[in-house]
Design a protein around this motif. Structure first.
Motif, mmCIF file in Angstrom:
data_model
loop_
_atom_site.group_PDB
_atom_site.id
_atom_site.type_symbol
_atom_site.label_atom_id
_atom_site.label_comp_id
_atom_site.label_asym_id
_atom_site.label_seq_id
_atom_site.Cartn_x
_atom_site.Cartn_y
_atom_site.Cartn_z
ATOM 1 N N SER A 18 8.442 -7.171 7.184
ATOM 2 C CA SER A 18 7.516 -8.303 7.219
ATOM 3 C C SER A 18 6.311 -8.040 8.114
ATOM 4 O O SER A 18 5.344 -8.799 8.100
ATOM 5 N N ALA A 19 6.357 -6.940 8.867
ATOM 6 C CA ALA A 19 5.280 -6.657 9.814
ATOM 7 C C ALA A 19 4.480 -5.414 9.460
ATOM 8 O O ALA A 19 3.390 -5.223 10.001
ATOM 9 N N ARG A 20 4.992 -4.584 8.562
ATOM 10 C CA ARG A 20 4.318 -3.360 8.167
ATOM 11 C C ARG A 20 4.363 -3.229 6.648
ATOM 12 O O ARG A 20 5.299 -3.699 6.014
ATOM 13 N N PRO A 21 3.371 -2.575 6.058
ATOM 14 C CA PRO A 21 3.456 -2.317 4.610
ATOM 15 C C PRO A 21 4.738 -1.549 4.290
ATOM 16 O O PRO A 21 5.037 -0.544 4.930
ATOM 17 N N TRP A 22 5.472 -2.017 3.316
ATOM 18 C CA TRP A 22 6.784 -1.438 2.984
ATOM 19 C C TRP A 22 6.743 -1.105 1.502
ATOM 20 O O TRP A 22 7.086 -1.904 0.658
ATOM 21 N N MET A 23 6.303 0.113 1.203
ATOM 22 C CA MET A 23 6.097 0.520 -0.177
ATOM 23 C C MET A 23 7.312 1.300 -0.654
ATOM 24 O O MET A 23 7.724 2.275 -0.017
ATOM 25 N N VAL A 24 7.890 0.900 -1.773
ATOM 26 C CA VAL A 24 9.174 1.467 -2.201
ATOM 27 C C VAL A 24 9.088 1.985 -3.625
ATOM 28 O O VAL A 24 8.170 1.664 -4.381
ATOM 29 N N ARG A 48 13.138 -8.672 -5.534
ATOM 30 C CA ARG A 48 13.055 -8.590 -4.080
ATOM 31 C C ARG A 48 11.957 -7.666 -3.573
ATOM 32 O O ARG A 48 11.545 -7.767 -2.419
ATOM 33 N N TRP A 49 11.493 -6.746 -4.395
ATOM 34 C CA TRP A 49 10.502 -5.769 -3.950
ATOM 35 C C TRP A 49 9.323 -5.772 -4.918
ATOM 36 O O TRP A 49 9.194 -4.901 -5.773
ATOM 37 N N LEU A 50 8.472 -6.748 -4.768
ATOM 38 C CA LEU A 50 7.290 -6.855 -5.622
ATOM 39 C C LEU A 50 6.187 -5.960 -5.063
ATOM 40 O O LEU A 50 5.651 -6.200 -3.990
ATOM 41 N N MET A 51 5.858 -4.933 -5.812
ATOM 42 C CA MET A 51 4.847 -3.966 -5.419
ATOM 43 C C MET A 51 3.524 -4.276 -6.142
ATOM 44 O O MET A 51 3.500 -5.031 -7.117
ATOM 45 N N SER A 60 4.394 -2.448 -15.213
ATOM 46 C CA SER A 60 5.754 -2.496 -14.690
ATOM 47 C C SER A 60 5.764 -2.348 -13.177
ATOM 48 O O SER A 60 5.014 -1.533 -12.610
ATOM 49 N N ASN A 61 6.627 -3.104 -12.518
ATOM 50 C CA ASN A 61 6.822 -2.994 -11.077
ATOM 51 C C ASN A 61 7.509 -1.688 -10.695
ATOM 52 O O ASN A 61 7.611 -1.359 -9.519
ATOM 53 N N LEU A 62 7.951 -0.921 -11.671
ATOM 54 C CA LEU A 62 8.683 0.315 -11.419
ATOM 55 C C LEU A 62 7.770 1.507 -11.171
ATOM 56 O O LEU A 62 8.238 2.572 -10.776
#
Length: 236
Positions: A18-24, A48-51, A60-62
């Motif tokens: 929640s405090a840093r960009p978390w790209m997955v 849960r992981w909307l990019m 696609s979010n993938l």
């Protein structure tokens, strides 16, 4: 579907995510299957992981891309269609066509299953994707391709089509964040000439883009009393 595990993991990483960009990017553990009723899918992952896939014109979010600190970062999906007739393949071509190297001189790629791997674990699992997409990334002059999946560290030289090539990307496998199954201990012996460094230890990596022409990659072994850089390379 193991939804409680997804929720507990989310609560665990929330202070940082929640405090840093978390790209997955998706991996094999994000695949959800319930025979007959629900074939392969990624409902929990997508929920849960909307990019920023829409911002990068992906359907696609993938798979998606983003720009940061002078770099264009491609995030590709190892477990969704990637052949020449796929939406991901078409999107990758279109995305690379928009890259302005005067603004983002660096191009990096993230995938899950490594295309090059001298570990006995998961050997060859990224081969079909490599065959389908390696030429695109070679022509685009991608600098580094980062992968996970194998729970060991390995860095290759610049490589293309299984041979050292000064125009090819450096391949780095860094699946060493920790897992309950332990480390992937067995590497091929002797090592291939294109494999520069490999080690079955838990650790983390750091990529620093210093300017338009120089970047530095370092891999830090975690099981030391003091901070130790076990492997590093200057990219130029």
């Amino acid at each position: 579907m193991q939804q409680p595990l997804w929720d507990s993991f989310g609560r665990l990483v929330e202070p940082l995510a929640s405090a840093r960009p978390w790209m997955v990017t998706l991996g094999n553990h994000e695949i959800e299957m319930f025979p007959i009723i629900y074939p392969q899918g990624f409902k929990a992952y997508n929920a849960r992981w909307l990019m920023p896939y829409q911002e990068s014109n992906s359907q696609s979010n993938l798979y998606y891309s983003f720009d940061v600190a002078g770099a264009h970062v491609l995030v590709l999906g190892s477990y969704t269609d990637f052949d020449a007739d796929s939406d991901q393949y078409s999107w990758l071509l279109a995305d690379l066509a928009t890259v302005d190297r005067s603004k983002t001189p660096w191009i990096f790629e993230l995938i899950h299953a490594p295309w090059y791997n001298t570990n006995a674990t998961h050997k060859g699992e990224g081969e079909s994707m490599r065959i389908a997409m390696e030429n695109i990334l070679y022509e685009a002059r991608v600098y580094v391709i980062f992968a996970g999946h194998v729970h060991a560290y390995e860095r290759f030289t610049r490589v293309y089509n299984n041979k050292a090539d000064q125009c090819g990307p450096v391949h780095i496998t860094i699946g060493v964040g920790g897992n309950r199954g332990g480390l992937a201990m067995t590497f091929d012996s002797p090592s291939r000439s294109i494999s520069m460094y490999r080690e079955p230890s838990f650790g983390h990596g750091r990529l620093r883009v210093l300017n338009n022409t120089h970047a530095h990659w370092s891999w830090h072994r975690n099981n030391e009393t003091n901070s130790v850089i076990a492997d590093e390379i200057w990219l130029a």
